[in-house]
Design a protein around this motif. Structure first.
Motif, PDB file in Angstrom:
ATOM      1  N   LYS A 476      78.690  69.238  23.766  1.00 11.28           N
ATOM      2  CA  LYS A 476      77.435  68.538  24.004  1.00 11.28           C
ATOM      3  C   LYS A 476      77.677  67.157  24.629  1.00 11.28           C
ATOM      4  N   ALA A 477      76.864  66.827  25.639  1.00  9.30           N
ATOM      5  CA  ALA A 477      76.833  65.466  26.162  1.00  9.30           C
ATOM      6  C   ALA A 477      76.068  64.585  25.190  1.00  9.30           C
ATOM      7  N   THR A 478      76.066  63.296  25.457  1.00  2.12           N
ATOM      8  CA  THR A 478      75.367  62.368  24.557  1.00  2.12           C
ATOM      9  C   THR A 478      73.873  62.642  24.491  1.00  2.12           C
ATOM     10  N   ASP A 479      73.315  63.244  25.557  1.00  3.46           N
ATOM     11  CA  ASP A 479      71.883  63.552  25.548  1.00  3.46           C
ATOM     12  C   ASP A 479      71.600  64.987  25.122  1.00  3.46           C
ATOM     13  N   GLY A 480      72.637  65.690  24.649  1.00  2.00           N
ATOM     14  CA  GLY A 480      72.458  67.054  24.175  1.00  2.00           C
ATOM     15  C   GLY A 480      72.693  68.131  25.210  1.00  2.00           C
ATOM     16  N   THR A 481      72.958  67.748  26.464  1.00  5.80           N
ATOM     17  CA  THR A 481      73.218  68.726  27.514  1.00  5.80           C
ATOM     18  C   THR A 481      74.518  69.473  27.242  1.00  5.80           C
ATOM     19  N   ASP A 482      74.508  70.787  27.462  1.00  2.00           N
ATOM     20  CA  ASP A 482      75.728  71.575  27.338  1.00  2.00           C
ATOM     21  C   ASP A 482      76.654  71.290  28.511  1.00  2.00           C
ATOM     22  N   LEU A 483      77.910  70.999  28.210  1.00  7.13           N
ATOM     23  CA  LEU A 483      78.917  70.733  29.228  1.00  7.13           C
ATOM     24  C   LEU A 483      79.983  71.816  29.183  1.00  7.13           C
ATOM     25  N   ASN A 484      80.360  72.312  30.348  1.00  8.38           N
ATOM     26  CA  ASN A 484      81.416  73.312  30.420  1.00  8.38           C
ATOM     27  C   ASN A 484      82.771  72.673  30.147  1.00  8.38           C
ATOM     28  N   ALA A 485      83.587  73.393  29.392  1.00  6.46           N
ATOM     29  CA  ALA A 485      84.895  72.862  29.008  1.00  6.46           C
ATOM     30  C   ALA A 485      85.878  74.002  28.812  1.00  6.46           C
ATOM     31  N   TYR A 486      87.155  73.658  28.800  1.00 11.12           N
ATOM     32  CA  TYR A 486      88.160  74.622  28.353  1.00 11.12           C
ATOM     33  C   TYR A 486      89.126  73.907  27.425  1.00 11.12           C
ATOM     34  N   ILE A 487      89.796  74.697  26.612  1.00  8.26           N
ATOM     35  CA  ILE A 487      90.812  74.174  25.703  1.00  8.26           C
ATOM     36  C   ILE A 487      92.021  75.094  25.787  1.00  8.26           C
ATOM     37  N   VAL A 488      93.208  74.505  25.804  1.00 15.64           N
ATOM     38  CA  VAL A 488      94.455  75.267  25.894  1.00 15.64           C
ATOM     39  C   VAL A 488      95.335  74.877  24.720  1.00 15.64           C
ATOM     40  N   LYS A 489      95.686  75.867  23.913  1.00 18.41           N
ATOM     41  CA  LYS A 489      96.502  75.633  22.727  1.00 18.41           C
ATOM     42  C   LYS A 489      97.939  76.087  22.978  1.00 18.41           C
ATOM     43  N   PRO A 490      98.897  75.501  22.282  1.00 14.32           N
ATOM     44  CA  PRO A 490     100.286  75.960  22.422  1.00 14.32           C
ATOM     45  C   PRO A 490     100.410  77.453  22.125  1.00 14.32           C
TER      46      PRO A 490
END
Length: 718
Positions: A476-490
């Motif tokens: 979530k952005a500060t205004d509640g907007t959904d933001l695309n993201a990725y996460i990479v774990k070991p």
């Protein structure tokens, strides 16, 4: 004996596993880079393509349909009077009876270069130097009939007539740092992506060109140190925000009359001419213009003989018009295409040549990201879009008459296509996060004809490695907007542990880091060092409609940094991430946003790495800075609020600042002034300078050194 064998086998296995570990030096050396195919040049009929052989000694003609060679159009070993054993590139004439090859390539800036060109008459199998002029040549432009060539040398235009084996000088006022004829200045090349503003009329009797007078543009200089007792000074014209741009005019050279006419545009509101092009027939020249604020676009048809111009297309925007959209205007018959954002998303519109809108070809809550080709015979327009979501790209065609849209690619991920002339065939490059580039030849219906490159060796190499996978999420952005993201774990991730996190980002207007495509980068190496890596595309990034990408207008750095801070707070709430060990990394605009985020994040970031960052938009060029911020004189509050220099006293966290001393894009001045502000604010930091390196800090050794330094810094300071 059995026990000894087992220990020996275990030793071999251990050695094998160590040998297959993901190493930084292998990544920077390109071991895991995706193989591509040699660039191709389409024939005029779209049925064949020309391609250089692997040794750069021949130009071979192939059939798009079969992939088989049909002719060798140039061979250094067989061409008469050929004095060189290989060449660096070529340009084919429109009639395919002549070509140019070049050697002694000399790079100027990001795209521009000059070289020694050679003219080759295919029918006579004869090579000769293009000119006896000792100065190198650039931006060679063939006439439509292929019988003449215009080129620039020492900022002047020259015209070669092949039928008569003569050449003449068209302009004589060209001078380095003052007048440029036909070519472009630094800021046009960098921000409009063009190095040539010349074009011949349909009957090849007229040559249009843009003239730049950069006399009043301020000069920027930097020193070059390596292997010099006394450093050299490199100077060039660079218009910083609010400063003078080149004065421009659009001119037409009448080849028979040997006269130059200036085109009379019916307005004084023209700051930029990013593109000119003669129409497919007649003497009318399309001149595309933008005002200084880049929110007012006009296309004029100038009569090249009378010099009278009339407005054909006009569009205004409350914020700005993306200059790349001007390149989506394609002329054919009595029509042209144009991509506009007037619906709130980027879509394709079909116009009559008179400027009357005929039809909206695409619509919906998604962006058309590229217009790729037009086939005037089958009435098809080919394009790339993010209809399936911002993470993805697919290739489509739409029927101009019936309006029927057809998807041409069937694999979800990232597709990018290069079409033959008139869209008869296309080379498609597909990948997703786990699949390296699959490059195929396809027909206009999308049918795969053959595989050009499957990257099989790379896939086999990756199979022996434990490569971590990207997980796509939203935050979530500060205004509640959904933001695309990725996460990479070991690869050996343990949910019961707490890991340090490194957030990588770019964050610039209309950019994207979070996409479903393949790539092995230094961040994958970070996961082998015990880090989790994440990326978030905040507000202002691309493929999510006009409002999303333009919401940062006049206030660069505010929402972008707010969103990275909000994302860091979210990641810090996860059970397997140590909220006290979160770092942020970025290059160029990404480096800028590192500094903004560390200054506005209330200590959420323990460390940050900023490479080649802008530290105040007043230091950056007119076209880019003013497109998003207007001038400092118009928007001083926005410039101050988005200046890391002004926010230096608020910086929190351990900072590593890196810059190349010969950066012609984001000048080293940015970091030097920022250093001064940090010292005044008594903020301790680390800094490293790459001597005489430009914005990319290129080279495998440099990149290895850089990322080893960054990795060590992160380990030490988190």
């Amino acid at each position: 004996m059995k026990k000894i064998f087992s220990l020996f086998a275990i030793g071999l296995l251990t050695a094998s596993l160590c040998a297959q570990r993901l190493e930084l030096k292998d990544i920077t050396a390109g071991k895991y880079a995706q193989r591509s195919v040699q660039p191709v040049t389409s024939s005029a009929d779209g049925e064949s393509y020309f391609q250089v052989d692997s040794k750069n000694t021949m130009i071979i003609k192939y059939s798009y349909k079969t992939g088989l060679p049909t002719d060798t159009v140039f061979d250094v070993n067989k061409a008469r009077d050929c004095t060189f054993k290989s060449f660096q590139g070529f340009v084919m004439s429109p009639d395919e009876k002549r070509l140019l090859v070049y050697n002694d390539y000399e790079s100027l800036y990001r795209h521009s270069f000059k070289a020694n060109y050679y003219y080759y008459d295919i029918r006579r199998n004869l090579v000769r130097k293009l000119t006896q002029n000792p100065s190198k040549q650039s931006i060679p432009t063939f006439s439509r009939d292929g019988r003449m060539l215009a080129y620039m040398s020492d900022n002047n235009i020259w015209l070669a007539k092949f039928d008569f084996d003569t050449e003449s000088q068209v302009t004589k006022d060209g001078a380095i740092g003052k007048i440029i004829n036909g070519g472009t200045d630094w800021v046009y090349e960098e921000e409009f992506g063009t190095t040539c503003l010349m074009d011949f009329s349909a009957d090849s009797r007229l040559l249009a060109f843009v003239r730049f007078d950069e006399t009043e543009v301020p000069e920027f200089s930097f020193q070059l140190y390596a292997d010099r007792l006394y450093p050299d000074l490199f100077s060039f014209k660079y218009p910083k925000a609010g400063e003078a741009n080149s004065k421009i005019s659009c001119n037409v050279f009448d080849i028979d009359a040997k006269t130059i006419r200036k085109m009379n545009l019916p307005t004084n509101n023209v700051e930029y001419i990013p593109r000119i092009e003669f129409l497919p027939a007649g003497d009318e020249l399309a001149v595309m213009t933008l005002n200084r604020e880049q929110n007012d676009f006009s296309m004029y048809y100038a009569n090249a003989r009378s010099a009278v111009a009339r407005q054909i297309l006009h569009e205004k925007n409350d914020r700005y018009i993306d200059s790349e959209l001007l390149n989506t205007i394609q002329f054919f018959g009595n029509q042209f295409t144009y991509i506009s954002e007037k619906s709130g998303y980027s879509h394709i519109y079909l116009y009559e040549s008179t400027g009357v809108l005929q039809k909206t070809l695409t619509s919906g809550n998604y962006d058309v990201t590229k217009l790729l080709a037009v086939d005037p015979v089958t009435k098809a327009v080919f394009f790339e879009s993010a209809e399936e979501g911002a993470l993805y790209r697919s290739i489509y065609k739409v029927d101009m008459v019936k309006g029927i849209k057809t998807k041409l690619t069937n694999k979800q991920g990232t597709n990018s296509a290069t079409f033959s002339q008139n869209g008869k065939y296309f080379i498609n490059r597909y990948s997703n996060t786990t699949t390296p580039a699959q490059i195929t030849m396809n027909d206009a219906a999308g049918k795969e004809l053959r595989v050009l490159e499957a990257n099989t060796n790379l896939q086999n190499s990756l199979a022996a490695l434990r490569i971590p996978k990207k997980e796509f999420i939203t935050v979530k952005a500060t205004d509640g907007t959904d933001l695309n993201a990725y996460i990479v774990k070991p690869a050996d991730f343990n949910a019961s542990r707490k890991y340090p996190l490194v957030m990588v980002q770019y964050s610039g207007p209309n950019s994207q880091e979070v996409q479903d495509k393949f790539g092995i980068d230094w961040t994958d190496y970070l996961t082998t060092q015990g880090f989790i890596v994440a990326a978030v595309d905040g507000r202002g990034t691309g493929a999510r409609g006009e409002d999303f990408r333009k919401c940062t207008y006049l206030n660069l750095g505010i929402k972008e940094s707010d969103d990275q801070v909000a994302a860091a707070q979210y990641f810090g709430s996860l059970s397997y991430i140590d909220k006290d060990k979160i770092a942020i990394w970025g290059w160029s605009y990404g480096g800028y946003n590192v500094l903004m985020s560390m200054s506005r994040g209330n200590g959420v970031f323990k460390a940050g790495v900023a490479i080649a960052p802008v530290t105040d938009w007043k230091f950056y060029d007119t076209v880019y800075a003013e497109r998003f911020m207007r001038t400092p004189q118009q928007n001083m509050d926005g410039y101050n609020a988005g200046s890391p220099i002004k926010l230096a006293s608020q910086l929190q966290g351990n900072l590593l600042l890196i810059h190349g001393s010969a950066d012609d894009n984001v000048h080293f001045q940015n970091s030097m002034d920022y250093v001064n502000a940090l010292v005044k604010a008594n903020k301790q930091f680390d800094m490293f300078v790459f001597t005489d390196k430009d914005h990319s800090i290129g080279g495998a050794a440099n990149r290895t050194y850089l990322f080893e330094k960054v990795t060590k810094f992160l380990k030490t300071n988190m």
